[in-house]
Design an enzyme around this catalytic site. Sequence first.
Site, PDB file in Angstrom:
ATOM      1  N   LYS A  85       0.845  -1.196   0.000  1.00 31.92           N
ATOM      2  CA  LYS A  85       0.000   0.000   0.000  1.00 31.92           C
ATOM      3  C   LYS A  85       0.880   1.245   0.000  1.00 31.92           C
ATOM      4  O   LYS A  85       1.491   1.599   1.001  1.00 31.92           O
ATOM      5  CB  LYS A  85      -0.915   0.040   1.241  1.00 31.92           C
ATOM      6  CG  LYS A  85      -2.035   1.052   1.058  1.00 31.92           C
ATOM      7  CD  LYS A  85      -2.465   1.762   2.295  1.00 31.92           C
ATOM      8  CE  LYS A  85      -1.730   3.006   2.636  1.00 31.92           C
ATOM      9  NZ  LYS A  85      -1.809   4.127   1.686  1.00 31.92           N
ATOM     10  N   GLY A 131       6.911   5.225   8.240  1.00 30.71           N
ATOM     11  CA  GLY A 131       6.105   6.439   8.307  1.00 30.71           C
ATOM     12  C   GLY A 131       6.263   7.096   9.658  1.00 30.71           C
ATOM     13  O   GLY A 131       7.299   6.944  10.306  1.00 30.71           O
ATOM     14  N   GLU A 179       3.564   8.187  15.140  1.00 31.78           N
ATOM     15  CA  GLU A 179       2.164   8.132  15.584  1.00 31.78           C
ATOM     16  C   GLU A 179       1.404   6.992  14.891  1.00 31.78           C
ATOM     17  O   GLU A 179       0.734   6.179  15.537  1.00 31.78           O
ATOM     18  CB  GLU A 179       1.528   9.483  15.260  1.00 31.78           C
ATOM     19  CG  GLU A 179       0.159   9.687  15.831  1.00 31.78           C
ATOM     20  CD  GLU A 179      -0.514  10.877  15.163  1.00 31.78           C
ATOM     21  OE1 GLU A 179       0.190  11.818  14.746  1.00 31.78           O
ATOM     22  OE2 GLU A 179      -1.755  10.831  15.039  1.00 31.78           O
ATOM     23  N   GLY A 190       2.788   4.493  13.360  1.00 29.79           N
ATOM     24  CA  GLY A 190       3.492   3.260  13.743  1.00 29.79           C
ATOM     25  C   GLY A 190       2.920   2.671  15.025  1.00 29.79           C
ATOM     26  O   GLY A 190       2.727   1.457  15.145  1.00 29.79           O
ATOM     27  N   GLU A 223       9.719   1.356  10.672  1.00 26.30           N
ATOM     28  CA  GLU A 223      10.778   2.354  10.456  1.00 26.30           C
ATOM     29  C   GLU A 223      10.096   3.702  10.634  1.00 26.30           C
ATOM     30  O   GLU A 223       9.297   4.106   9.790  1.00 26.30           O
ATOM     31  CB  GLU A 223      11.352   2.261   9.033  1.00 26.30           C
ATOM     32  CG  GLU A 223      12.038   0.972   8.697  1.00 26.30           C
ATOM     33  CD  GLU A 223      13.345   0.776   9.449  1.00 26.30           C
ATOM     34  OE1 GLU A 223      13.841   1.740  10.059  1.00 26.30           O
ATOM     35  OE2 GLU A 223      13.853  -0.353   9.429  1.00 26.30           O
TER      36      GLU A 223
HETATM   37  P1  NDP Z   1       1.928   8.546   7.839  1.00 25.08           P
HETATM   38  O1  NDP Z   1       2.677   7.822   8.874  1.00 25.08           O
HETATM   39  O2  NDP Z   1       0.552   9.013   8.150  1.00 25.08           O
HETATM   40  O3  NDP Z   1       1.807   7.696   6.481  1.00 25.08           O
HETATM   41  C1  NDP Z   1       2.652   6.647   6.095  1.00 25.08           C
HETATM   42  C2  NDP Z   1       1.846   5.536   5.439  1.00 25.08           C
HETATM   43  O4  NDP Z   1       0.942   4.973   6.395  1.00 25.08           O
HETATM   44  C3  NDP Z   1       0.975   5.994   4.278  1.00 25.08           C
HETATM   45  O5  NDP Z   1       0.930   4.984   3.302  1.00 25.08           O
HETATM   46  C4  NDP Z   1      -0.383   6.163   4.942  1.00 25.08           C
HETATM   47  O6  NDP Z   1      -1.454   6.086   4.027  1.00 25.08           O
HETATM   48  C5  NDP Z   1      -0.391   4.992   5.888  1.00 25.08           C
HETATM   49  N1  NDP Z   1      -1.336   5.103   7.004  1.00 25.08           N
HETATM   50  C6  NDP Z   1      -1.839   6.223   7.569  1.00 25.08           C
HETATM   51  N2  NDP Z   1      -2.681   5.909   8.576  1.00 25.08           N
HETATM   52  C7  NDP Z   1      -2.702   4.563   8.651  1.00 25.08           C
HETATM   53  C8  NDP Z   1      -3.373   3.635   9.496  1.00 25.08           C
HETATM   54  N3  NDP Z   1      -4.188   4.029  10.477  1.00 25.08           N
HETATM   55  N4  NDP Z   1      -3.174   2.312   9.293  1.00 25.08           N
HETATM   56  C9  NDP Z   1      -2.338   1.883   8.328  1.00 25.08           C
HETATM   57  N5  NDP Z   1      -1.692   2.722   7.499  1.00 25.08           N
HETATM   58  C10 NDP Z   1      -1.842   4.047   7.665  1.00 25.08           C
HETATM   59  O7  NDP Z   1       2.809   9.769   7.423  1.00 25.08           O
HETATM   60  P2  NDP Z   1       2.324  11.150   6.812  1.00 25.08           P
HETATM   61  O8  NDP Z   1       2.350  10.942   5.385  1.00 25.08           O
HETATM   62  O9  NDP Z   1       1.065  11.657   7.349  1.00 25.08           O
HETATM   63  O10 NDP Z   1       3.464  12.112   7.376  1.00 25.08           O
HETATM   64  C11 NDP Z   1       3.342  12.703   8.682  1.00 25.08           C
HETATM   65  C12 NDP Z   1       4.666  12.797   9.363  1.00 25.08           C
HETATM   66  O11 NDP Z   1       5.216  11.496   9.509  1.00 25.08           O
HETATM   67  C13 NDP Z   1       5.727  13.537   8.580  1.00 25.08           C
HETATM   68  O12 NDP Z   1       5.624  14.894   8.740  1.00 25.08           O
HETATM   69  C14 NDP Z   1       6.989  12.956   9.190  1.00 25.08           C
HETATM   70  O13 NDP Z   1       7.282  13.590  10.399  1.00 25.08           O
HETATM   71  C15 NDP Z   1       6.608  11.514   9.451  1.00 25.08           C
HETATM   72  N6  NDP Z   1       7.040  10.607   8.362  1.00 25.08           N
HETATM   73  C16 NDP Z   1       8.143   9.849   8.547  1.00 25.08           C
HETATM   74  C17 NDP Z   1       8.598   9.044   7.529  1.00 25.08           C
HETATM   75  C18 NDP Z   1       9.811   8.223   7.682  1.00 25.08           C
HETATM   76  O14 NDP Z   1      10.449   7.913   6.686  1.00 25.08           O
HETATM   77  N7  NDP Z   1      10.158   7.794   8.868  1.00 25.08           N
HETATM   78  C19 NDP Z   1       7.939   8.985   6.242  1.00 25.08           C
HETATM   79  C20 NDP Z   1       6.737   9.776   6.145  1.00 25.08           C
HETATM   80  C21 NDP Z   1       6.345  10.552   7.181  1.00 25.08           C
HETATM   81  P3  NDP Z   1      -2.070   7.414   3.375  1.00 25.08           P
HETATM   82  O15 NDP Z   1      -1.018   8.050   2.586  1.00 25.08           O
HETATM   83  O16 NDP Z   1      -3.157   6.896   2.538  1.00 25.08           O
HETATM   84  O17 NDP Z   1      -2.523   8.265   4.527  1.00 25.08           O
END
Ligand code: NDP
Length: 453
Positions: free
Chosen positions: A152, A205, A208, A210, A227
């Site tokens: 996904k 991601g 939160e 995670g 991660e």
């Molecule tokens: P998220 O953690 O929300 O998104 C990462 C992935 O998780 C996306 O594919 C998202 O889908 C999916 N997701 C969101 N909610 C759920 C859930 N409840 N259950 C399962 N999967 C879910 O990151 P954001 O894109 O909102 O970014 C927010 C903040 O996160 C950034 O500002 C940064 O601080 C941090 N971040 C860290 C990353 C890293 O590499 N460690 C990468 C990205 C973000 P969808 O896109 O459809 O919401």
Amino acid sequence: MLEVLNPATEEVVEKLEPATEEDADAAVARAKKAFPKWRDVEPADRARLLRRLADALDAERENLARLESKNTGKPIGDSRGEMEMVAETFHYYAGMPERLLGESIPVSGGVDVTFREPLGVVGLIVPWNFPLTIASWKMAPALAAGNTLVLKPAGLTPLTAVAFERIAREAGIPGGVVNVVVGPGSKVGQRLVESPDVAKVAFTGSTEVGRRIAEGAAGTIKRVTLELGGKSANVVFADADLEKAASEAPAAVFGNAGQDCCARSRILVERSVFDDFLSLMQPAVESFRVGDPFDEATDMGPLISAEHKETVSSYVPQDAPVAIRGSTPEGSGFWYPPTVLAPLSNEDRAAREEIFGPVVAVIPFDDEEDAIRQANDTIYGLSGSIWTENGARAMRVARRMETGVISVNSNTSVRVATPFGGMKQSGVGRELGPHALDYYTEVKNVYISTEEG
Ligand code: NDP
């Protein structure tokens, strides 16, 4: 309809019908059906198929790089580097099916051996900052170990994942082994996390989300690797090659517009050289070129979305101590300038929270002990750097930094052949290198009695 934007122009580049929970269930069902056959493909044949896929990814590198830049706004040179890594990751893990070695363990009364068994269907949930790269770190070891997968991608950046599904099919990966579902994380992602037919979820991601994934996975005692965020420290001692440390520091935090979990977003500088370091850093910040992702000279593109730009801006209020600031293009696009905040204290909000944008906190320290204390004074523990010409100090400090990866006199964090992952709230598990395979296999122990009668 899901409208996919180009963050450099704010134009819609693609419209997709978002998947529903039922679509996620159907993808899991396809992966479940395909699993026994894929598990039983002879190791040499599985290796051959993965090599073919790696070659196909190599052949499509330029197309994929252009698609990634169009969807994320990252400079084309960066995307090319990333697509090179994607293909290399598949080449590397194509060598693994025949190297999933077990052990024989001396026991009394019989023979004892272990096997590395695949898990089954794995759910892979990835973010928007390095869309296909991060997906490849999960897909390649998962497939090499004999698992089938449902990927996904982030709703903001699904295009290279969709292209990957086609490339895998054309390369001869059997139907149902690789499945991509593009839909909202809170529905489609959550469904993968809760599904009893998914054996493991690998997530990259925010910390939160995670946490939510770890909670959701508890219902079915699912394996989880995470991660998550980072607030990595770039520690510069007075005895370092200051010019090199200062000229390379901007790229280590402004690269990918700071949207990098390994971004060195805190620069800890020994107090006696603090001002010198900032002066040396200034020209490198001011010449960091922000602009059109398809201009070969560009160092940094826009942020991923308008909403994210607002979040990043909130870390730089009117009275923030902005020491150096770069520039941005005029007009449409989610631009934000490279911004250096100095001097900051490690207690300040911009030094404690993951900003995920081109904003860096420069913080003074007094001595080695103080540097280690401040570097470790964070909930995160992903990456970091140490700059010193003293080899003994480099090793002493590296051992005491609470991070999963650390570099000395370098700001690199990831290599295909070496383990990558975080300590503390930066995550659980390791990706890349041979270590990743531990997280896509179960160890099975078989005991055979050799006793007579
Ligand atoms: P998220 O953690 O929300 O998104 C990462 C992935 O998780 C996306 O594919 C998202 O889908 C999916 N997701 C969101 N909610 C759920 C859930 N409840 N259950 C399962 N999967 C879910 O990151 P954001 O894109 O909102 O970014 C927010 C903040 O996160 C950034 O500002 C940064 O601080 C941090 N971040 C860290 C990353 C890293 O590499 N460690 C990468 C990205 C973000 P969808 O896109 O459809 O919401």
